[in-house]
Design a protein around this motif. Structure first.
Motif, PDB file in Angstrom:
ATOM      1  N   SER A 106       0.980  -1.333  -0.022  1.00  0.00           N
ATOM      2  CA  SER A 106       0.080   0.059  -0.088  1.00  0.00           C
ATOM      3  C   SER A 106       0.836   1.228  -0.079  1.00  0.00           C
ATOM      4  N   LEU A 107       1.926   1.141   0.737  1.00  0.00           N
ATOM      5  CA  LEU A 107       2.837   2.170   0.519  1.00  0.00           C
ATOM      6  C   LEU A 107       3.288   2.747  -0.837  1.00  0.00           C
ATOM      7  N   TYR A 108       3.960   1.532  -1.495  1.00  0.00           N
ATOM      8  CA  TYR A 108       4.443   1.564  -2.873  1.00  0.00           C
ATOM      9  C   TYR A 108       3.246   2.135  -3.746  1.00  0.00           C
ATOM     10  N   LYS A 109       1.956   1.869  -3.591  1.00  0.00           N
ATOM     11  CA  LYS A 109       0.974   2.224  -4.451  1.00  0.00           C
ATOM     12  C   LYS A 109       0.676   3.549  -4.216  1.00  0.00           C
ATOM     13  N   MET A 110       0.705   3.965  -3.075  1.00  0.00           N
ATOM     14  CA  MET A 110       0.510   5.493  -2.600  1.00  0.00           C
ATOM     15  C   MET A 110       1.643   6.318  -3.224  1.00  0.00           C
ATOM     16  N   LYS A 111       2.919   5.996  -2.796  1.00  0.00           N
ATOM     17  CA  LYS A 111       3.975   6.627  -3.206  1.00  0.00           C
ATOM     18  C   LYS A 111       4.088   6.873  -4.771  1.00  0.00           C
ATOM     19  N   ASN A 112       3.427   5.772  -5.717  1.00  0.00           N
ATOM     20  CA  ASN A 112       3.676   5.871  -6.996  1.00  0.00           C
ATOM     21  C   ASN A 112       2.397   6.364  -7.762  1.00  0.00           C
ATOM     22  N   SER A 113       1.308   6.608  -6.929  1.00  0.00           N
ATOM     23  CA  SER A 113       0.290   7.345  -7.647  1.00  0.00           C
ATOM     24  C   SER A 113       0.460   9.165  -7.699  1.00  0.00           C
ATOM     25  N   LYS A 114       0.498   9.503  -8.719  1.00  0.00           N
ATOM     26  CA  LYS A 114       0.597  11.015  -8.777  1.00  0.00           C
ATOM     27  C   LYS A 114      -0.347  11.772  -8.255  1.00  0.00           C
ATOM     28  N   GLU A 115      -1.642  11.235  -8.270  1.00  0.00           N
ATOM     29  CA  GLU A 115      -2.832  11.880  -7.543  1.00  0.00           C
ATOM     30  C   GLU A 115      -2.769  12.146  -6.332  1.00  0.00           C
ATOM     31  N   SER A 116      -2.613  10.952  -5.726  1.00  0.00           N
ATOM     32  CA  SER A 116      -2.449  10.989  -4.424  1.00  0.00           C
ATOM     33  C   SER A 116      -1.165  11.630  -3.875  1.00  0.00           C
ATOM     34  N   GLN A 117      -0.176  11.582  -4.463  1.00  0.00           N
ATOM     35  CA  GLN A 117       0.989  12.735  -4.047  1.00  0.00           C
ATOM     36  C   GLN A 117       0.578  13.890  -4.120  1.00  0.00           C
ATOM     37  N   GLN A 118      -0.019  14.475  -5.312  1.00  0.00           N
ATOM     38  CA  GLN A 118      -0.427  15.713  -5.333  1.00  0.00           C
ATOM     39  C   GLN A 118      -1.523  16.018  -4.298  1.00  0.00           C
ATOM     40  N   LYS A 119      -2.383  15.221  -3.790  1.00  0.00           N
ATOM     41  CA  LYS A 119      -3.395  15.654  -2.704  1.00  0.00           C
ATOM     42  C   LYS A 119      -2.482  15.664  -1.525  1.00  0.00           C
ATOM     43  N   ILE A 120      -1.647  14.568  -1.235  1.00  0.00           N
ATOM     44  CA  ILE A 120      -0.699  14.980  -0.088  1.00  0.00           C
ATOM     45  C   ILE A 120       0.204  16.236   0.109  1.00  0.00           C
ATOM     46  N   GLU A 121       0.527  16.574  -1.124  1.00  0.00           N
ATOM     47  CA  GLU A 121       1.428  17.789  -1.217  1.00  0.00           C
ATOM     48  C   GLU A 121       0.488  19.066  -0.928  1.00  0.00           C
ATOM     49  N   ARG A 122      -0.633  19.031  -1.590  1.00  0.00           N
ATOM     50  CA  ARG A 122      -1.403  20.271  -1.462  1.00  0.00           C
ATOM     51  C   ARG A 122      -2.080  20.421  -0.150  1.00  0.00           C
ATOM     52  N   PHE A 123      -2.317  19.448   0.585  1.00  0.00           N
ATOM     53  CA  PHE A 123      -2.683  19.341   1.863  1.00  0.00           C
ATOM     54  C   PHE A 123      -1.626  19.853   2.856  1.00  0.00           C
ATOM     55  N   SER A 124      -0.456  19.242   2.565  1.00  0.00           N
ATOM     56  CA  SER A 124       0.810  19.666   3.509  1.00  0.00           C
ATOM     57  C   SER A 124       1.065  21.378   3.338  1.00  0.00           C
ATOM     58  N   ARG A 125       0.830  21.579   2.164  1.00  0.00           N
ATOM     59  CA  ARG A 125       1.084  23.409   2.103  1.00  0.00           C
ATOM     60  C   ARG A 125      -0.069  24.009   2.915  1.00  0.00           C
ATOM     61  N   MET A 126      -1.263  23.515   2.364  1.00  0.00           N
ATOM     62  CA  MET A 126      -2.349  24.157   3.123  1.00  0.00           C
ATOM     63  C   MET A 126      -2.330  23.986   4.692  1.00  0.00           C
ATOM     64  N   LYS A 127      -1.552  22.894   5.327  1.00  0.00           N
ATOM     65  CA  LYS A 127      -1.398  22.607   6.636  1.00  0.00           C
ATOM     66  C   LYS A 127      -0.629  23.670   7.162  1.00  0.00           C
ATOM     67  N   GLU A 128       0.445  24.127   6.456  1.00  0.00           N
ATOM     68  CA  GLU A 128       1.287  25.201   6.939  1.00  0.00           C
ATOM     69  C   GLU A 128       0.662  26.402   6.974  1.00  0.00           C
TER      70      GLU A 128
END
Length: 145
Positions: free
Chosen positions: A33-55
């Motif tokens: 599941s970690l591999y799938k999440m890390k290799n999903s561009k869409e998932s990574q974009q969501k994580i990155e967007r949330f991280s920026r908003m969290k800051e």
């Protein structure tokens, strides 16, 4: 010399236990599941967007409702969090992560219980904390008074 041999034997058993955990189905599901999440561009974009908003959220929290963007940021961070939580790869990873954490908590409780029921196990899970951690620092009666 005897203490050293016992220590070596304990370390070997600990390594064996760690190897069993690493080879378990739960750990395998975590890695997949970690591999799938890390290799999903869409998932990574969501994580990155949330991280920026969290800051930005943390910046707004310093001033509270007096910050000019308070309502906008609060709404946006909730939306991004929900979007991230509903992502199938992220959701699968979180479930696998919780399963692995539960396994490690169970192992910790068993080891500590074999040594003493007065030793605290910081599992973060109230289910595992019952029966353990009733020592001096937890408000329980340890009988050392």
């Amino acid at each position: 010399m005897l203490a050293t041999l016992e220590r070596i034997a304990l370390l070997e058993q600990a390594e064996s236990l760690a190897k069993m955990v690493l080879e378990s189905d739960i750990a395998e599901q975590y890695r997949i599941s970690l591999y799938k999440m890390k290799n999903s561009k869409e998932s990574q974009q969501k994580i990155e967007r949330f991280s920026r908003m969290k800051e930005l959220y943390e910046e707004v929290q310093r001033f509270g409702q007096y910050h000019p963007d308070y309502k906008k940021v609060m709404k946006q961070v909730r939306e991004y969090k929900r979007e991230m939580d509903l992502d199938p790869y992220i959701a699968d990873f979180k479930l696998a992560e919780n399963d692995l954490q539960t396994l490690l908590d169970e192992i910790s409780v068993l080891i500590v219980g074999a040594v003493s029921h007065n030793i605290k196990v910081p599992t973060g899970n109230p289910f595992f904390d019952t029966g353990h951690g009733s020592g001096c620092g937890s408000g329980g009666s340890c009988g050392c008074g």
